[in-house]
Design an enzyme around this catalytic site. Structure first.
Site, PDB file in Angstrom:
ATOM      1  N   SER A  23       0.797  -1.069   0.287  1.00  0.00           N
ATOM      2  CA  SER A  23      -0.003  -0.147   0.107  1.00  0.00           C
ATOM      3  C   SER A  23       0.962   1.220  -0.063  1.00  0.00           C
ATOM      4  CB  SER A  23      -0.761   0.000   1.153  1.00  0.00           C
ATOM      5  OG  SER A  23      -2.040   0.813   1.197  1.00  0.00           O
ATOM      6  N   TYR A 181      -7.530  14.758   0.600  1.00  0.00           N
ATOM      7  CA  TYR A 181      -6.800  15.448  -0.572  1.00  0.00           C
ATOM      8  C   TYR A 181      -7.687  15.809  -1.800  1.00  0.00           C
ATOM      9  CZ  TYR A 181      -3.189  13.678   2.323  1.00  0.00           C
ATOM     10  OH  TYR A 181      -2.290  13.413   3.394  1.00  0.00           O
TER      11      TYR A 181
HETATM   12  C1  LIG Z   1       3.678   5.859   6.899  1.00  0.00           C
HETATM   13  C2  LIG Z   1       2.546   5.693   6.259  1.00  0.00           C
HETATM   14  C3  LIG Z   1       2.426   6.673   5.143  1.00  0.00           C
HETATM   15  C4  LIG Z   1       1.268   6.609   4.422  1.00  0.00           C
HETATM   16  N1  LIG Z   1       1.235   7.375   3.273  1.00  0.00           N
HETATM   17  C5  LIG Z   1       0.057   6.961   2.302  1.00  0.00           C
HETATM   18  C6  LIG Z   1       0.216   7.440   1.015  1.00  0.00           C
HETATM   19  O1  LIG Z   1       1.140   8.129   0.464  1.00  0.00           O
HETATM   20  N2  LIG Z   1      -1.045   7.319   0.263  1.00  0.00           N
HETATM   21  C7  LIG Z   1      -2.001   6.743   0.665  1.00  0.00           C
HETATM   22  O2  LIG Z   1      -3.112   6.423  -0.124  1.00  0.00           O
HETATM   23  N3  LIG Z   1      -2.064   6.138   1.645  1.00  0.00           N
HETATM   24  C8  LIG Z   1      -0.937   6.433   2.840  1.00  0.00           C
HETATM   25  N4  LIG Z   1      -0.943   5.688   4.148  1.00  0.00           N
HETATM   26  C9  LIG Z   1      -2.105   4.983   4.163  1.00  0.00           C
HETATM   27  C10 LIG Z   1      -1.829   3.524   4.133  1.00  0.00           C
HETATM   28  O3  LIG Z   1      -1.375   3.107   2.588  1.00  0.00           O
HETATM   29  C11 LIG Z   1      -2.910   2.349   4.440  1.00  0.00           C
HETATM   30  O4  LIG Z   1      -4.236   2.725   3.779  1.00  0.00           O
HETATM   31  C12 LIG Z   1      -3.229   2.505   5.895  1.00  0.00           C
HETATM   32  O5  LIG Z   1      -1.964   2.623   6.578  1.00  0.00           O
HETATM   33  C13 LIG Z   1      -4.019   1.468   6.434  1.00  0.00           C
HETATM   34  O6  LIG Z   1      -3.502  -0.004   6.193  1.00  0.00           O
HETATM   35  P1  LIG Z   1      -2.618  -0.593   7.280  1.00  0.00           P
HETATM   36  O7  LIG Z   1      -3.141  -0.886   8.380  1.00  0.00           O
HETATM   37  O8  LIG Z   1      -2.020  -1.941   6.546  1.00  0.00           O
HETATM   38  O9  LIG Z   1      -1.223   0.326   7.969  1.00  0.00           O
HETATM   39  C14 LIG Z   1       0.145   5.865   4.807  1.00  0.00           C
HETATM   40  C15 LIG Z   1       0.284   4.978   5.680  1.00  0.00           C
HETATM   41  C16 LIG Z   1       1.382   4.862   6.668  1.00  0.00           C
HETATM   42  C17 LIG Z   1       1.676   4.017   7.721  1.00  0.00           C
END
Ligand SMILES: Cc1cc2nc3c(=O)[nH]c(=O)nc-3n(C[C@H](O)[C@H](O)[C@H](O)COP(=O)(O)O)c2cc1C
Length: 360
Positions: A23, A181
């Site tokens: 992701s 955004y």
């Molecule tokens: C360090 C970090 C940076 C992130 N940057 C983005 C991003 O650039 N674009 C985006 O769509 N989501 C971003 N997210 C959200 C993640 O892609 C994801 O949707 C969110 O962390 C939930 O998934 P998880 O529980 O597996 O962490 C970010 C999350 C984290 C932890």
């Protein structure tokens, strides 16, 4: 053994070897929007670890599209060249790579997270942010409403960044249309108070997103997949907020405009109630969108175990599993998952002695 999580998926001409996706995760390490050694290791190690698809961090289509001065970009040729070795390394591992294109809109012009993530005015190296309307999304400054001319420029910026993405060698493009955004600032009436062709009715509020999708589709090869990340809900009880039924309606239109995959994320004009942050909490959004429209969906949010991920694919609740924080904890999650689930998956040749089931 036939393990759903490790079954291939064809999207247009792109064949993914499994359903595991890195992701997008912003790193805030790119002065001038340039990627470097960190990104090669950060993205490359997840490819070595076995994901089928790597999605880059949110990458700005223009300098004013950035959230901070340290976001990656695709607004010039130097950035294209910097992406190339990373793309080639990821692809050499048998993974595919998509760039996530975005514009932060009224959430732009912020200091680095370690410096407090506060709004940076133009006198401090920042810029005047633009949004659908004159709204304050960070409670620190008020964005200006985009003019019609500026909207046309913005659509062209997305198309030019998509063209550069194709030249750089990316396999697919994901449009970031969630998380409060710019594109989300238009389709959600929480931020869009316009009274022209881009505001008011549902059709008007989704117009910018559709124009951007059309502009990107017009410049990328027919065979290249186009993904869109949505905030499926606004996490708000307000009637005029964006709700799941709106997402279903939007996705049906996006399909007609050539979008292949929708990732169902949620928020963030406001954060969800922490008590609701349970494993797979956003999966119902992907499941509903997939059931009602038939589009391929990605599920994201607190998916952390091989069994959980496999079950979501096996039951047809989603087609792809987007992993963020779990992949930060364990870049080799897919190789571990294959061992746990007794699935066959390619292991990088130099690593095969650590994986007896791979045959060496
Ligand atoms: C360090 C970090 C940076 C992130 N940057 C983005 C991003 O650039 N674009 C985006 O769509 N989501 C971003 N997210 C959200 C993640 O892609 C994801 O949707 C969110 O962390 C939930 O998934 P998880 O529980 O597996 O962490 C970010 C999350 C984290 C932890």
């Amino acid at each position: 053994m036939n393990v759903p999580l490790f079954s291939p998926l064809q999207v247009r001409s792109l064949l993914l070897k499994n359903r595991l996706v890195m992701s997008p995760m912003q790193q805030y390490l790119s002065p001038d929007g340039l990627v470097g050694a960190w990104h090669l290791v950060h993205l490359g190690s997840r490819a070595v670890g076995g994901v089928g698809l790597v999605i880059t961090e949110a990458t700005a289509v223009s300098p004013e599209g950035r959230n901070t001065l340290f976001d990656t970009g695709l607004w010039n040729e130097a950035q294209v060249e910097a992406w190339k070795p990373i793309i080639q390394f990821v692809q050499a591992q048998g993974a595919k790579i998509a760039v996530q294109l975005w514009h932060a809109g009224g959430k732009g012009s912020h200091a680095h997270p370690t410096a407090g993530f506060h709004y940076l005015p133009p006198t401090d190296g920042g810029w005047v942010t633009k949004s659908a309307s004159a709204v304050s999304l960070d409670k620190q400054h008020t964005a200006e409403a985009l003019t019609m001319t500026e909207i046309a420029t913005l659509v062209a910026d997305f198309a030019q960044a998509a063209t550069r993405a194709v030249h750089a060698g990316f396999d697919a493009i994901e449009l970031h249309a969630g998380h409060g955004y710019l594109l989300h600032q238009f389709y959600s009436a929480l931020a869009n108070h316009r009274s022209d062709a881009y505001g008011g009715s549902f059709e008007n509020r989704i117009r910018l997103l559709l124009e951007v999708v059309d502009a990107i589709r017009a410049v990328i090869p027919e065979a290249m997949p186009l993904l869109v990340r949505l905030s499926a809900v606004d996490f708000s009880d307000e009637e005029h907020a964006w709700h799941l039924a709106d997402s279903v309606r939007l996705v049906a239109v996006l399909q007609q405009h050539g979008v292949d995959v929708v990732t169902a994320s949620a928020g963030v004009f406001s954060a969800p109630d922490r008590a609701k942050l349970v494993p797979s909490y956003q999966v119902p959004y992907a499941e509903k969108i997939k059931a009602d429209t038939g589009i391929l969906t990605g599920a994201v949010g607190l998916i952390t175990t091989p069994e959980q991920a496999n079950e979501l694919i096996a039951t047809g609740q989603a087609d792809l599993i987007m992993l963020a924080r779990e992949l930060l904890r364990d870049p080799y999650f897919p190789l571990r998952a294959a061992t746990v689930l007794h699935a066959d998956t390619p292991v990088p040749t130099p690593y095969t002695r650590a994986f007896p089931s791979s045959g060496r």
